[in-house]
Enzyme design. Sequence first.
Site, mmCIF file in Angstrom:
data_model
loop_
_atom_site.group_PDB
_atom_site.id
_atom_site.type_symbol
_atom_site.label_atom_id
_atom_site.label_comp_id
_atom_site.label_asym_id
_atom_site.label_seq_id
_atom_site.Cartn_x
_atom_site.Cartn_y
_atom_site.Cartn_z
ATOM 1 N N CYS A 64 -49.839 -10.300 -37.057
ATOM 2 C CA CYS A 64 -49.144 -9.134 -36.753
ATOM 3 C C CYS A 64 -49.683 -8.760 -35.164
ATOM 4 O O CYS A 64 -50.873 -8.928 -34.938
ATOM 5 C CB CYS A 64 -49.617 -8.040 -37.770
ATOM 6 S SG CYS A 64 -48.722 -8.152 -39.326
ATOM 7 N N ARG A 113 -45.731 -14.315 -30.883
ATOM 8 C CA ARG A 113 -46.281 -14.830 -32.212
ATOM 9 C C ARG A 113 -45.284 -15.030 -33.405
ATOM 10 O O ARG A 113 -45.899 -15.635 -34.528
ATOM 11 C CB ARG A 113 -47.271 -13.696 -32.526
ATOM 12 C CG ARG A 113 -48.330 -13.452 -31.662
ATOM 13 C CD ARG A 113 -48.746 -12.108 -31.656
ATOM 14 N NE ARG A 113 -50.307 -12.011 -31.281
ATOM 15 C CZ ARG A 113 -51.324 -11.746 -31.908
ATOM 16 N NH1 ARG A 113 -50.987 -11.559 -33.219
ATOM 17 N NH2 ARG A 113 -52.440 -11.737 -31.396
ATOM 18 N N TRP A 129 -45.701 -9.434 -39.407
ATOM 19 C CA TRP A 129 -45.667 -10.790 -39.785
ATOM 20 C C TRP A 129 -45.753 -10.562 -41.265
ATOM 21 O O TRP A 129 -47.189 -10.422 -41.754
ATOM 22 C CB TRP A 129 -46.551 -11.759 -39.471
ATOM 23 C CG TRP A 129 -46.743 -13.277 -39.879
ATOM 24 C CD1 TRP A 129 -47.651 -13.509 -40.869
ATOM 25 C CD2 TRP A 129 -45.796 -14.284 -39.747
ATOM 26 N NE1 TRP A 129 -47.301 -14.927 -41.223
ATOM 27 C CE2 TRP A 129 -46.379 -15.477 -40.559
ATOM 28 C CE3 TRP A 129 -44.657 -14.329 -38.945
ATOM 29 C CZ2 TRP A 129 -45.604 -16.640 -40.719
ATOM 30 C CZ3 TRP A 129 -43.883 -15.662 -39.189
ATOM 31 C CH2 TRP A 129 -44.397 -16.780 -39.948
ATOM 32 N N ASN A 154 -53.051 -4.871 -38.948
ATOM 33 C CA ASN A 154 -53.108 -6.299 -39.021
ATOM 34 C C ASN A 154 -54.121 -6.883 -39.895
ATOM 35 O O ASN A 154 -55.317 -6.478 -39.551
ATOM 36 C CB ASN A 154 -53.118 -6.885 -37.526
ATOM 37 C CG ASN A 154 -53.150 -8.360 -37.352
ATOM 38 O OD1 ASN A 154 -52.682 -9.126 -38.307
ATOM 39 N ND2 ASN A 154 -53.883 -8.724 -36.237
ATOM 40 N N GLY A 155 -53.919 -7.738 -40.833
ATOM 41 C CA GLY A 155 -54.908 -8.208 -41.826
ATOM 42 C C GLY A 155 -54.510 -8.011 -43.203
ATOM 43 O O GLY A 155 -53.345 -7.610 -43.487
ATOM 44 N N GLU A 177 -50.945 -38.912 -41.553
ATOM 45 C CA GLU A 177 -50.817 -37.591 -40.632
ATOM 46 C C GLU A 177 -51.073 -38.139 -39.376
ATOM 47 O O GLU A 177 -50.526 -37.682 -38.378
ATOM 48 C CB GLU A 177 -51.268 -36.380 -41.404
ATOM 49 C CG GLU A 177 -51.456 -35.418 -40.847
ATOM 50 C CD GLU A 177 -50.144 -34.763 -40.247
ATOM 51 O OE1 GLU A 177 -49.964 -33.823 -39.584
ATOM 52 O OE2 GLU A 177 -48.929 -35.207 -40.860
ATOM 53 N N LYS A 224 -48.740 -37.559 -36.044
ATOM 54 C CA LYS A 224 -49.180 -36.601 -34.839
ATOM 55 C C LYS A 224 -49.141 -37.121 -33.339
ATOM 56 O O LYS A 224 -48.498 -36.969 -32.622
ATOM 57 C CB LYS A 224 -50.484 -35.892 -35.020
ATOM 58 C CG LYS A 224 -50.670 -34.890 -36.093
ATOM 59 C CD LYS A 224 -50.256 -33.695 -35.737
ATOM 60 C CE LYS A 224 -48.697 -33.242 -36.110
ATOM 61 N NZ LYS A 224 -48.312 -33.036 -37.466
ATOM 62 N N GLU A 279 -45.420 -38.074 -32.535
ATOM 63 C CA GLU A 279 -44.525 -37.041 -32.177
ATOM 64 C C GLU A 279 -44.927 -36.275 -30.713
ATOM 65 O O GLU A 279 -44.045 -35.974 -30.155
ATOM 66 C CB GLU A 279 -45.220 -35.556 -33.094
ATOM 67 C CG GLU A 279 -44.698 -35.695 -34.627
ATOM 68 C CD GLU A 279 -44.819 -34.465 -35.207
ATOM 69 O OE1 GLU A 279 -43.923 -33.480 -35.247
ATOM 70 O OE2 GLU A 279 -45.960 -34.269 -35.491
ATOM 71 N N HIS A 297 -51.212 -57.548 -46.543
ATOM 72 C CA HIS A 297 -50.019 -57.851 -47.008
ATOM 73 C C HIS A 297 -48.802 -57.887 -46.012
ATOM 74 O O HIS A 297 -47.723 -57.861 -46.274
ATOM 75 C CB HIS A 297 -49.771 -57.211 -48.382
ATOM 76 C CG HIS A 297 -50.498 -57.406 -49.463
ATOM 77 N ND1 HIS A 297 -50.644 -58.275 -50.175
ATOM 78 C CD2 HIS A 297 -51.549 -56.410 -49.796
ATOM 79 C CE1 HIS A 297 -51.579 -58.203 -51.326
ATOM 80 N NE2 HIS A 297 -52.189 -57.026 -51.061
ATOM 81 N N LYS A 335 -38.918 -27.443 -34.303
ATOM 82 C CA LYS A 335 -39.887 -26.844 -35.296
ATOM 83 C C LYS A 335 -39.409 -26.723 -36.747
ATOM 84 O O LYS A 335 -40.289 -26.946 -37.643
ATOM 85 C CB LYS A 335 -40.482 -25.596 -34.656
ATOM 86 C CG LYS A 335 -41.495 -25.042 -35.617
ATOM 87 C CD LYS A 335 -43.011 -25.775 -35.551
ATOM 88 C CE LYS A 335 -43.948 -25.505 -36.380
ATOM 89 N NZ LYS A 335 -44.906 -26.588 -36.646
HETATM 90 C C1 AGP Z 1 -44.689 -32.229 -38.173
HETATM 91 O O1 AGP Z 1 -45.618 -32.035 -37.034
HETATM 92 C C2 AGP Z 1 -43.262 -31.941 -37.854
HETATM 93 N N1 AGP Z 1 -43.268 -30.793 -37.206
HETATM 94 C C3 AGP Z 1 -42.421 -32.303 -38.867
HETATM 95 O O2 AGP Z 1 -42.415 -33.579 -39.510
HETATM 96 C C4 AGP Z 1 -42.394 -31.125 -40.135
HETATM 97 O O3 AGP Z 1 -43.637 -31.085 -40.830
HETATM 98 C C5 AGP Z 1 -41.179 -31.112 -41.163
HETATM 99 O O4 AGP Z 1 -40.062 -31.172 -40.283
HETATM 100 C C6 AGP Z 1 -41.257 -30.223 -42.112
HETATM 101 O O5 AGP Z 1 -41.193 -28.904 -41.785
HETATM 102 P P1 AGP Z 1 -41.525 -27.882 -42.828
HETATM 103 O O6 AGP Z 1 -42.816 -28.034 -43.184
HETATM 104 O O7 AGP Z 1 -41.068 -26.574 -42.040
HETATM 105 O O8 AGP Z 1 -40.590 -27.912 -44.126
#
Ligand code: AGP
Length: 625
Positions: free
Chosen positions: A19, A44, A91, A115-116, A498, A502, A505, A521, A620
């Site tokens: 927040c 934020r 938030w 905030n908290g 993961e 990263k 991306e 394999h 995002k």
């Molecule tokens: C991850 O870094 C990406 N932004 C993307 O793979 C993300 O995890 C995926 O679109 C799922 O998003 P969500 O967790 O908001 O559902």
Amino acid sequence: MVQEVHLLCKSQIREEQMCGIIGCVCRRDCVQLIYRGLARMAYRGYDSAGIAVCTPEGIELRREHGKLENLKTRLQREPLAGCTGIGHTRWATHGKPSESNAHPQMYGKIAIVHNGIIENYAELRQELIAKGHVFASETDTEIVAHLISEQYESSHNLVQAVRNALKCVRGSYGLVVMCADCPDELVAARLQSPLLLGVGHDESFAASDIAAALEYTKDFIFLEDGDIAHLTSQHIEISDLSGAAQNRPVKTIDWDITKAEKQGYPYYMLKEIFEQPQKITDTFRGRILEEEATVNLDEPIEKLALESCSRLQIVACGTSYHAGLLGKYMIESLARIPVDVDVASEYRYRDPIIGPNDGFIAISQSGETADTYACLKIARERGAKILAICNVMDSSIPRASDATFYTRADPEIGVASTKAFTTQLASMLLLAIYIARRRNTVDVGRARELIRALRSVPQQMEAILLKSDDIRAAAQKLLRASSFLYLGRNVNYPIALEGALKLKEISYIHAEAYPSGEMKHGPIALIDETLPVVVIAPRNSTYEKTLSNLQEVRARGGRIISIVTKGDEMLSKVSEHFFEIPECDEFVQPFLSVLYLQLLAYHIADLLGNDVDQPRNLAKSVTVE
Ligand code: AGP
């Protein structure tokens, strides 16, 4: 850049909840000052906002659900004026986003922005209701306004009233309090949430963020835990809960606004990577019962009785899918209940088999991912019990679920998910322990061991984050590679996935992850002296197996980058770069290993000059199919 952050005292950066709060006591109209301060904190993310000022007629309040513009329109329609005021962008954590749950919250002559998280809000609320108090919101914050008002009515001393009220409160808070009787005063208090004071000319500010007040002053006082500050337009006095005076230095912050919004970090992603220790701690808050060696989850989750399901089905996308995959390893191993994990875009068109005896778990940071949402609807139609693991309060997926486990990562702005991922891992392990204790598949001893291991994760993460510069040095040597291979076994396989995601991306370098045992394999054909192979190989139940896979890579001249247990000379000797994690429980190793992979991807992308926060072709939240 990073060095500068250290100068600013880390505690101010790490203990951030999301927040935005600002208070101002001055000799000019404060409404615009507060509104602009809120706008500076809008980056934020928030779901409602409000302002309150002291007027000769008492405290006047304006709050709106949704974007800050709604509040602006309201202020144009019903203007406010005054020299002392408080403002807030919310938030949501307790109580869904709405006008009545927005801040400032009021009771009697008291207005408060907070905030908290107030952990013991439920019992305090019961005690106050028993005394005849009536609540206007679902927030934990309003309870503090009631407590302060009670104290103020007997002492008529605002600082004393805040002090006495806070003695009853457990949890975290950065808060600013205003009283209708005290038009030239504000009281601010801090415990585990960020709060700083701005020292202006004939005016004083309290804010959760430098960005909120930087336009009005460069001189700031950073409050410490337990500090209570009394602000007037002429001076600031700081004391603690016992009333003892506290001396805090004034620091001059010579930052421009954008820098302030990232708290001195060059990118939100790096800031969010460094926030993980605190976000994990926040996600634990009020959910771990140390004495009973068990996990306490909200009533709606309890009502779901997942422990009696015949099967659990996890569905998600991208990074959230990787968290789900790790959840499978944890839940199956500890709770002995079968768990299937699927990528949502595949699951929805597969005519999946799911029914009333099954639990369906949708994992989503944003709560708006279209494919995951569609799968949830299918599971709903077929009678499954629906649990959401989500980071955004009241978003579509939680709203469509029977219950939600909220990760407390706060808004994640960098497109590449980092802190949301590790808080999702925390939610998976907490859920696994929770179900296991109810199915008696884990005894008190093992549960206590796991909880102790989890509790030490934030500190262990802190130690690893200090090695960011070493990782950057390795990144410098690896960034010309045209492809990477990531290998991991068991709980470290989802972490390999993961790490590869990263890198792809944000650096736009091709990367692939494989279960180490699967390498021979096929992918072993890729290995030569140009291919970096990132092997996640801390000591655990599959260490020996991973070792032999690593020998296979070495035999073909692969460039080995390994994540190892501290002191593992054997692996570090055969690695071009190696990164150590402490000896720890197999189920917490992923929390630590992934930090190295996040930072490696970040530094490679940054050294390549990419826009790390807004990588090409990515959004995002993917709200379309
Ligand atoms: C991850 O870094 C990406 N932004 C993307 O793979 C993300 O995890 C995926 O679109 C799922 O998003 P969500 O967790 O908001 O559902």
